[in-house]
Design a protein around this motif. Sequence first.
Motif, PDB file in Angstrom:
ATOM      1  N   ARG A  57       8.229   9.975  53.486  1.00  0.00           N
ATOM      2  CA  ARG A  57       9.343  10.920  53.371  1.00  0.00           C
ATOM      3  C   ARG A  57      10.092  11.091  54.697  1.00  0.00           C
ATOM      4  NH1 ARG A  57       7.259  16.046  50.995  1.00  0.00           N
ATOM      5  NH2 ARG A  57       7.733  14.983  49.079  1.00  0.00           N
TER       6      ARG A  57
ATOM      7  N   PHE B 122      19.308  16.549  50.936  1.00  0.00           N
ATOM      8  CA  PHE B 122      18.248  15.840  50.231  1.00  0.00           C
ATOM      9  C   PHE B 122      17.665  16.803  49.210  1.00  0.00           C
ATOM     10  CE2 PHE B 122      18.458  13.931  54.438  1.00  0.00           C
ATOM     11  CZ  PHE B 122      18.597  12.599  54.115  1.00  0.00           C
TER      12      PHE B 122
ATOM     13  N   ILE C 154      12.673  14.257  47.202  1.00  0.00           N
ATOM     14  CA  ILE C 154      12.120  13.014  47.733  1.00  0.00           C
ATOM     15  C   ILE C 154      10.672  12.935  47.257  1.00  0.00           C
ATOM     16  CG2 ILE C 154      11.552  11.676  49.783  1.00  0.00           C
ATOM     17  CD1 ILE C 154      13.759  13.173  51.263  1.00  0.00           C
TER      18      ILE C 154
ATOM     19  N   VAL D 156      14.389   9.294  45.203  1.00  0.00           N
ATOM     20  CA  VAL D 156      15.126  10.215  46.074  1.00  0.00           C
ATOM     21  C   VAL D 156      16.389  10.690  45.362  1.00  0.00           C
ATOM     22  CG1 VAL D 156      14.281   9.210  48.233  1.00  0.00           C
ATOM     23  CG2 VAL D 156      16.373   8.352  47.237  1.00  0.00           C
TER      24      VAL D 156
END
Length: 133
Positions: free
Chosen positions: A65, A90, A93, A100
């Motif tokens: 990650r 983001f 993830i 993702v």
Amino acid sequence: MKESFWGVFVVMVGVVSIIFIVLFQNITNTDEHNSQLLKEVTEAAMWDAFDYSAYRANGEVRINREKFVENFVRRYAESASRSRKYEITFYDINERPPKVSVSVQSGVVGVAGSEQVTFDLTNRLDAILETPY
């Protein structure tokens, strides 16, 4: 006199049309550039973050990650336009299986006469790393 007003009207319509064409061309090019860049950078960052030691040991396909985020931001910053501000988010993830969800928001500023017009463009991508086996 009537014909001269028509001439001025035609010239003004032409100038306004050219301004709109340039503004929307800038928006379209920026959006296309951002979406292509997002797709390419996400795939490359996922392959850079691939955990080869887990694959060799267990045959497990996974990504790291922190390595993904680091590589994504570095690659995007290298290729993005320096004249715009970008906000990278983001959302999700997953290390195993590698998935993702990334969103990139940028603003495009256009000038229409004496006014500044700002358009916010948001591109979002959900990607899964696929292996040949």
